[in-house]
Design a protein around this motif. Sequence first.
Motif, mmCIF file in Angstrom:
data_model
loop_
_atom_site.group_PDB
_atom_site.id
_atom_site.type_symbol
_atom_site.label_atom_id
_atom_site.label_comp_id
_atom_site.label_asym_id
_atom_site.label_seq_id
_atom_site.Cartn_x
_atom_site.Cartn_y
_atom_site.Cartn_z
ATOM 1 N N PRO A 111 18.930 -1.268 55.659
ATOM 2 C CA PRO A 111 17.552 -1.180 56.172
ATOM 3 C C PRO A 111 16.694 -0.167 55.428
ATOM 4 C CG PRO A 111 19.109 -0.148 57.684
ATOM 5 C CD PRO A 111 19.921 -0.880 56.667
ATOM 6 N N ASN A 112 17.250 0.981 55.109
ATOM 7 C CA ASN A 112 16.470 1.993 54.399
ATOM 8 C C ASN A 112 16.174 1.576 52.963
ATOM 9 O OD1 ASN A 112 16.463 3.668 56.643
ATOM 10 N ND2 ASN A 112 18.341 4.705 56.044
ATOM 11 N N LEU A 113 17.079 0.794 52.380
ATOM 12 C CA LEU A 113 16.866 0.322 51.018
ATOM 13 C C LEU A 113 15.686 -0.635 50.955
ATOM 14 C CD1 LEU A 113 17.613 0.116 48.066
ATOM 15 C CD2 LEU A 113 19.372 -1.565 48.675
ATOM 16 N N GLN A 114 15.586 -1.541 51.930
ATOM 17 C CA GLN A 114 14.467 -2.474 51.945
ATOM 18 C C GLN A 114 13.142 -1.723 52.099
ATOM 19 O OE1 GLN A 114 14.541 -6.039 51.505
ATOM 20 N NE2 GLN A 114 12.463 -5.346 51.074
ATOM 21 N N LYS A 115 13.123 -0.721 52.963
ATOM 22 C CA LYS A 115 11.913 0.085 53.145
ATOM 23 C C LYS A 115 11.571 0.815 51.857
ATOM 24 C CE LYS A 115 9.987 3.725 56.095
ATOM 25 N NZ LYS A 115 10.266 4.638 57.242
ATOM 26 N N PHE A 116 12.588 1.326 51.173
ATOM 27 C CA PHE A 116 12.384 2.031 49.908
ATOM 28 C C PHE A 116 11.807 1.083 48.857
ATOM 29 C CE2 PHE A 116 14.109 3.148 45.692
ATOM 30 C CZ PHE A 116 13.554 4.409 45.530
ATOM 31 N N ILE A 117 12.323 -0.139 48.812
ATOM 32 C CA ILE A 117 11.806 -1.134 47.864
ATOM 33 C C ILE A 117 10.344 -1.429 48.160
ATOM 34 C CG2 ILE A 117 11.938 -3.571 47.215
ATOM 35 C CD1 ILE A 117 14.962 -3.360 47.481
ATOM 36 N N ALA A 131 9.402 -4.791 32.677
ATOM 37 C CA ALA A 131 10.549 -4.420 33.518
ATOM 38 C C ALA A 131 10.781 -5.466 34.609
ATOM 39 C CB ALA A 131 10.314 -3.059 34.151
ATOM 40 N N ASN A 132 12.027 -5.710 34.903
ATOM 41 C CA ASN A 132 12.384 -6.611 35.998
ATOM 42 C C ASN A 132 13.422 -5.976 36.928
ATOM 43 O OD1 ASN A 132 14.644 -6.650 34.385
ATOM 44 N ND2 ASN A 132 14.955 -8.859 34.528
ATOM 45 N N ALA A 133 13.677 -4.692 36.741
ATOM 46 C CA ALA A 133 14.689 -4.008 37.546
ATOM 47 C C ALA A 133 14.356 -2.531 37.672
ATOM 48 C CB ALA A 133 16.070 -4.181 36.922
ATOM 49 N N ALA A 134 14.950 -1.922 38.685
ATOM 50 C CA ALA A 134 14.750 -0.491 38.914
ATOM 51 C C ALA A 134 16.110 0.177 39.065
ATOM 52 C CB ALA A 134 13.908 -0.259 40.160
ATOM 53 N N LYS A 135 16.316 1.228 38.305
ATOM 54 C CA LYS A 135 17.543 2.018 38.445
ATOM 55 C C LYS A 135 17.264 3.084 39.495
ATOM 56 C CE LYS A 135 21.728 2.610 36.636
ATOM 57 N NZ LYS A 135 21.852 3.032 35.235
ATOM 58 N N ILE A 136 18.100 3.119 40.534
ATOM 59 C CA ILE A 136 17.892 4.082 41.600
ATOM 60 C C ILE A 136 19.201 4.821 41.890
ATOM 61 C CG2 ILE A 136 16.146 2.565 42.623
ATOM 62 C CD1 ILE A 136 18.137 1.992 44.874
ATOM 63 N N SER A 137 19.085 5.943 42.545
ATOM 64 C CA SER A 137 20.260 6.692 42.981
ATOM 65 C C SER A 137 20.265 6.739 44.498
ATOM 66 C CB SER A 137 20.253 8.111 42.413
ATOM 67 O OG SER A 137 19.138 8.836 42.910
ATOM 68 N N PHE A 138 21.451 6.918 45.053
ATOM 69 C CA PHE A 138 21.589 6.979 46.503
ATOM 70 C C PHE A 138 22.389 8.215 46.897
ATOM 71 C CE2 PHE A 138 24.178 5.878 50.319
ATOM 72 C CZ PHE A 138 23.135 5.838 51.230
ATOM 73 N N ASN A 139 21.837 8.998 47.790
ATOM 74 C CA ASN A 139 22.516 10.174 48.328
ATOM 75 C C ASN A 139 23.019 9.815 49.724
ATOM 76 O OD1 ASN A 139 22.927 12.696 49.828
ATOM 77 N ND2 ASN A 139 22.045 13.700 48.030
ATOM 78 N N LYS A 140 24.344 9.606 49.823
ATOM 79 C CA LYS A 140 24.916 9.152 51.092
ATOM 80 C C LYS A 140 24.741 10.188 52.192
ATOM 81 C CE LYS A 140 29.095 7.120 53.051
ATOM 82 N NZ LYS A 140 30.482 6.685 52.786
ATOM 83 N N LYS A 141 24.877 11.462 51.853
ATOM 84 C CA LYS A 141 24.781 12.520 52.858
ATOM 85 C C LYS A 141 23.410 12.534 53.512
ATOM 86 C CE LYS A 141 25.530 17.490 53.507
ATOM 87 N NZ LYS A 141 25.900 18.772 52.844
ATOM 88 N N GLU A 142 22.386 12.372 52.685
ATOM 89 C CA GLU A 142 21.019 12.388 53.196
ATOM 90 C C GLU A 142 20.491 10.992 53.500
ATOM 91 O OE1 GLU A 142 18.536 14.504 50.491
ATOM 92 O OE2 GLU A 142 19.735 16.337 50.545
ATOM 93 N N ASN A 143 21.296 9.970 53.152
ATOM 94 C CA ASN A 143 20.883 8.578 53.330
ATOM 95 C C ASN A 143 19.515 8.353 52.677
ATOM 96 O OD1 ASN A 143 21.255 5.940 54.200
ATOM 97 N ND2 ASN A 143 20.151 6.290 56.113
ATOM 98 N N LYS A 144 19.421 8.777 51.433
ATOM 99 C CA LYS A 144 18.144 8.767 50.734
ATOM 100 C C LYS A 144 18.265 8.102 49.374
ATOM 101 C CE LYS A 144 14.591 11.929 48.962
ATOM 102 N NZ LYS A 144 14.215 13.358 48.790
ATOM 103 N N PHE A 145 17.268 7.262 49.030
ATOM 104 C CA PHE A 145 17.202 6.603 47.730
ATOM 105 C C PHE A 145 16.134 7.261 46.866
ATOM 106 C CE2 PHE A 145 18.734 3.439 50.715
ATOM 107 C CZ PHE A 145 19.811 2.885 50.033
#
Length: 223
Positions: A111-117, A131-145
């Motif tokens: 759910p948070n990923l869709q909101k981030f997109i 560009a046709n893609a986005a490189k992103i990172s995910f912090n599991k502890k903070e649940n943040k993209f």
Amino acid sequence: MSNNEILNYLKNAKIEANVLKKICKYFTEDYTAIQTAQNLNLSRQTINNYYKIIRNLLLSKEDEMLYMIKNTHFSNNTLLIKYIKNGPYINYFIECQKKAFIFKNNENTFPNLQKFIDNTIHLPLQNNKKANAAKISFNKKENKFTLLYLTKSDDTIQGFIQNRLKKFRGLNKDSLYLHLKESQFRYNYSQDFLYETLLSLLHLKKSNVAYISTLKQAPSLVL
């Protein structure tokens, strides 16, 4: 229609198990409903009904696999988010180790990923012709993209899906999503695995050991 409703429907359906297996086999080999109906001397409507059932079962299984991968492998990693254009529709998906996982706006797996997109990636990608893609990172502890950068990725999955969909005409939005998820499954796995999965989902085999074994070997979301 839920999986239980589908299985109850099949129990009451006037179709023998060996015929249903043949339908699964033709589906696995990507025969159209018309071709399968002609080969089995059944009506096109009958085959369309079973094809729709099969696609719905595959959709739930794909979501289950994605959920499992998320819970077992989704940690502090970088991800590649891409999109597929099919006419007026755009579907985003996660790509990792040559496998693709499409998701819809109303899915709860990420759910948070869709909101981030929606808030961070959508417009920049639509406005960037290179560009046709986005490189992103995910912090599991903070649940943040976090968006790292936009990039150009190969169009293997998009080409595969578009080539498949050429044989279908007049797909509405709901049917399109089912076909996208089916195409995703075909892209990610072999015909043999698809056939064995269908037999397991439709309770046409005694064991689903092979399927469980494959799930245990599911790829991590590391790019």
